[in-house]
Design a protein around this motif. Sequence first.
Motif: not given
Lengths: 162, 138
Positions: A140, A156, B32, B34, B43-44, B47-48, B50-51, B56-58, B62-65
């Motif tokens: 995911r 999703v 957004h 970036a 980076y990881d 993202w952790a 964010y999760d 579930g990031m559903a 958020l747009m994480l660029n």
Amino acid sequence: MKLTKISLVAALIIAVAFTSCKPKDADVQAKIEAAIKADASMAGTTVSVKDGVATLSGECKDDACKANCEKAVAAIKGVKSVVNNCTVTPPVAAPATLTTVLDAATMQKVKDGLKDLKGITLDFAGDKAVLSGSVTKADRMKIMQMLMSAHVKSDVTKLLDK
Amino acid sequence: MAVQDKYAELLQAAKDLGVSNLSVAEQAGVLHVAGTAASTTSYDALWAIYDKLDPGMASGDLMLNIDIKADAGAQLQVTTDATNLNIRSTPSTDGDVVGKAAHGEIVTLVEKTDDSWWKVKTADGEEGYAYAQYLSPM
């Protein structure tokens, strides 16, 4: 003897008068704090007053804001001078890409990115990639990273955890 | 501001981790974000977060660029699950496979063609395009 008494009283009166004329640092500080509270543009500024010298610290959004803040504080009664230690926060730029376009090339990128993941169905609806199926937590994460690096909005909600 | 509040921890972490060219904007309820992370670890970590903030990031808010700092010549590790990574003649799966890089192999970045496809060169001298998702700057 009487004269000494009178002069002593006079001296005392003068001393008391002088002290009460000079605003106390704490009172000045309270006045400045009230002014800061009343002005939203000064939010994030803190102040300390010692011997009438007001020292400002905190973050201002720009140089003009910093100058205005100093001016406003200097105008408050009891402030002899202002030491402005406020820092200006550099503005955060807006991302270059706010728009998300789902053209054929982008769709292909999404398909490419999902190619190796089994058990996932991909559809496109409007400007979104709609995914369904079940995935591991790690997959995911990979999928979301792939979609966002391709600047694709997604749905999703039907992508379930394995 | 609600979305910014929701992801306040993420934005703070991005600042603390020294994400360069950090940019943040809210549009139509979507935040957004970036920038360029200094390392795969940063980076990881982002993202952790964010999760964690959006399980579930559903939510789609958020747009994480975020990309990872890698200049031409940088070493990239192939991070496929176990399989070989195809190296292709064009930046698309339509391109012919001109080489393969094994899982865990180190390749050299030639150029970041776009956010999804990077041009790389293997130790054997094979050069072509590989899917960026499976490449981690070292």
